[in-house]
Scaffold this active site. Structure first.
Site, short mmCIF file in Angstrom:
data_model
loop_
_atom_site.label_atom_id
_atom_site.label_comp_id
_atom_site.label_asym_id
_atom_site.label_seq_id
_atom_site.Cartn_x
_atom_site.Cartn_y
_atom_site.Cartn_z
N SER A 7 -47.39 12.57 2.75
CA SER A 7 -48.27 11.42 1.50
C SER A 7 -47.41 11.55 0.58
O SER A 7 -46.62 12.26 0.09
CB SER A 7 -49.66 11.54 1.82
N GLU A 9 -47.45 9.03 -3.50
CA GLU A 9 -48.14 8.55 -4.14
C GLU A 9 -47.83 8.15 -5.53
O GLU A 9 -46.45 8.04 -5.46
CB GLU A 9 -48.92 9.82 -5.00
N ASP A 100 -60.37 10.78 -15.91
CA ASP A 100 -60.76 10.62 -17.29
C ASP A 100 -60.86 9.27 -17.77
O ASP A 100 -60.58 8.74 -18.17
CB ASP A 100 -59.35 11.64 -17.91
N PHE A 207 -46.87 15.74 -19.42
CA PHE A 207 -48.15 16.01 -18.98
C PHE A 207 -48.68 16.66 -18.78
O PHE A 207 -49.34 16.80 -17.95
CB PHE A 207 -47.14 15.07 -18.20
N HIS A 257 -47.82 16.23 -0.72
CA HIS A 257 -48.69 14.56 -1.06
C HIS A 257 -47.43 14.79 -2.86
O HIS A 257 -47.05 15.84 -2.89
CB HIS A 257 -49.84 15.16 -1.73
P1 FAD Z 1 -64.42 16.90 -11.03
O1 FAD Z 1 -63.97 17.24 -10.01
O2 FAD Z 1 -65.84 16.23 -11.10
O3 FAD Z 1 -64.08 17.87 -11.52
C1 FAD Z 1 -64.03 17.67 -13.43
C2 FAD Z 1 -64.49 18.69 -14.07
O4 FAD Z 1 -65.68 18.95 -14.38
C3 FAD Z 1 -64.00 20.49 -14.10
O5 FAD Z 1 -63.42 21.15 -14.60
C4 FAD Z 1 -65.02 20.67 -12.10
O6 FAD Z 1 -65.08 22.28 -12.56
C5 FAD Z 1 -66.27 19.89 -13.89
N1 FAD Z 1 -67.14 19.69 -12.17
C6 FAD Z 1 -66.89 19.25 -11.18
N2 FAD Z 1 -68.02 18.95 -10.31
C7 FAD Z 1 -69.35 19.26 -11.77
C8 FAD Z 1 -70.60 19.68 -12.01
N3 FAD Z 1 -71.42 18.98 -10.67
N4 FAD Z 1 -71.35 20.74 -12.59
C9 FAD Z 1 -70.29 20.78 -13.25
N5 FAD Z 1 -69.18 20.75 -13.43
C10 FAD Z 1 -68.36 19.88 -12.20
N6 FAD Z 1 -57.02 10.19 -12.20
C11 FAD Z 1 -57.16 9.06 -12.27
O7 FAD Z 1 -58.14 8.25 -13.97
N7 FAD Z 1 -56.49 7.94 -11.25
C12 FAD Z 1 -56.15 9.26 -10.86
O8 FAD Z 1 -55.38 7.98 -9.69
C13 FAD Z 1 -56.07 10.00 -10.18
N8 FAD Z 1 -55.43 10.51 -9.53
C14 FAD Z 1 -55.07 11.53 -8.92
C15 FAD Z 1 -55.09 12.63 -8.39
C16 FAD Z 1 -54.73 13.97 -7.49
C17 FAD Z 1 -54.43 14.35 -6.49
C18 FAD Z 1 -55.39 14.79 -8.82
C19 FAD Z 1 -55.22 16.45 -8.65
C20 FAD Z 1 -55.56 14.02 -10.56
C21 FAD Z 1 -55.88 12.95 -10.48
N9 FAD Z 1 -56.57 12.47 -10.91
C22 FAD Z 1 -56.88 10.69 -11.59
C23 FAD Z 1 -56.75 13.10 -12.39
C24 FAD Z 1 -58.59 13.54 -12.37
O9 FAD Z 1 -59.14 12.21 -12.34
C25 FAD Z 1 -58.43 14.51 -13.73
O10 FAD Z 1 -57.90 15.40 -13.53
C26 FAD Z 1 -60.35 14.60 -13.52
O11 FAD Z 1 -60.23 15.19 -15.69
C27 FAD Z 1 -60.82 15.44 -13.16
O12 FAD Z 1 -60.81 14.52 -11.68
P2 FAD Z 1 -62.07 15.29 -10.43
O13 FAD Z 1 -61.94 14.19 -9.42
O14 FAD Z 1 -60.91 16.11 -10.05
O15 FAD Z 1 -62.98 15.61 -11.65
#
Ligand code: FAD
Length: 277
Positions: A7, A9, A100, A207, A257
């Site tokens: 895939s 991006e 974030d 980055f 990806h």
């Molecule tokens: P989560 O899975 O929620 O994790 C975030 C943090 O919180 C981690 O440290 C985790 O250990 C902790 N955590 C998770 N769940 C819990 C819980 N229930 N209780 C306590 N702690 C918890 N960002 C954008 O803004 N737009 C995008 O389009 C985008 N695309 C991305 C695509 C990919 C493939 C990746 C890898 C990242 C992308 N990001 C994007 C960045 C991402 O949004 C950031 O890395 C963000 O800080 C974390 O998102 P997450 O979904 O991994 O969060």
């Protein structure tokens, strides 16, 4: 061996010129027949409309599109509307993220973590969407520790994620170790490595520091030694990335990806070098 999933991006373009350039990039990359094209989404909905426009265009071109959706700063009602809009356009694939908040911005909204978003998507739309989530072989920068981060990843899987895409990395062992840690915790979804082609060292270094991706010292030093000789950086970067991807695929990574940064060149060359054509 199971079939690999490839895939690519993109980020949503900011101008008509950017949109035209991205169309050309997609035209070239679509010939490689990836499983889907994904489109990023700004936290707090800053790119909401442009992400939607781009995925609708992609679907119209006959390629499956996967919008990213970040939940931090959103209400349930915002997310519900976005999901139903995507559904009404026949989109079946989504990358569910926390995102974030820009620093200094106050209201985190009604979702704290991505597992809550995955749960909400399943509650609202059942099995309509294939849900991808993010994974961090080198640990998410805000995680309390490695163990907690893997357990937090598991929460997303338990909430209904079908597959994961990793943050990019340059150290294959970090990926293999993460995969083993997941298997030990009965996390069995495909974890697809995110691949960042190397083109501009300064940008990559900035980055990587922000998102917690390590550039190994030998690689950083070698890239630094080229100064602003971008042709040499790209040529060396392609060798490094070809070896990395090859090692990943040989050792049963379920696919790749590509973070294309809206450019076709490096991804296409990497693809040819890997013999995926
Ligand atoms: P989560 O899975 O929620 O994790 C975030 C943090 O919180 C981690 O440290 C985790 O250990 C902790 N955590 C998770 N769940 C819990 C819980 N229930 N209780 C306590 N702690 C918890 N960002 C954008 O803004 N737009 C995008 O389009 C985008 N695309 C991305 C695509 C990919 C493939 C990746 C890898 C990242 C992308 N990001 C994007 C960045 C991402 O949004 C950031 O890395 C963000 O800080 C974390 O998102 P997450 O979904 O991994 O969060």
């Amino acid at each position: 061996m199971a079939e690999h999933t490839f895939s690519m991006e993109f980020f949503p373009p900011k101008s008509p010129e950017g949109a035209a350039k991205l169309r050309e990039t997609r035209r070239q990359l679509a010939q490689l027949k990836p499983k889907f094209f994904s489109v990023t989404f700004g936290a707090g909905g800053s790119t909401r409309d442009r992400t939607l426009e781009t995925v609708v265009e992609i679907q119209g071109e006959g390629v499956a599109a996967a919008p990213h959706l970040s939940c931090i700063g959103s209400t349930q009602e915002n997310i519900r509307q976005i999901l139903h809009t995507y559904k009404s356009h026949g989109i079946r694939h989504i990358v569910a993220l926390r995102g974030d908040l820009p620093s200094g911005e106050g209201d985190p909204g009604e979702f704290r973590y991505a597992n809550e978003l995955v749960e909400f998507i399943r509650k609202e739309t059942g099995d309509w969407f294939q849900i991808e989530v993010a994974a961090y072989p080198e640990m998410h920068p805000q995680a309390r520790n490695y163990e907690q981060d893997v357990l937090n990843f598991k929460r997303k899987v338990d909430a209904g994620a079908n597959a994961a895409i990793t943050q990019y990395f340059f150290n294959a062992d970090a990926y293999f170790h993460f995969r083993d840690e997941c298997q030990a915790r009965a996390i069995n979804i495909p974890i697809v490595p995110g691949i960042m082609p190397i083109s501009n060292y300064g940008q990559l270094a900035r980055f990587s520091a922000m998102c917690g991706a390590e550039i190994p010292r030998w690689l950083a030093k070698k890239l630094e030694s080229y100064y602003d000789d971008n042709a040499s950086i790209k040529a060396f970067g392609l060798d490094v990335m070809t070896q990395l991807c090859d090692r990943l695929l040989t050792n049963e990574a379920p696919g790749l990806h590509f973070y294309t940064l809206n450019q076709a060149g490096l991804t296409s060359t990497l693809w040819q070098r890997l013999g995926l054509a």
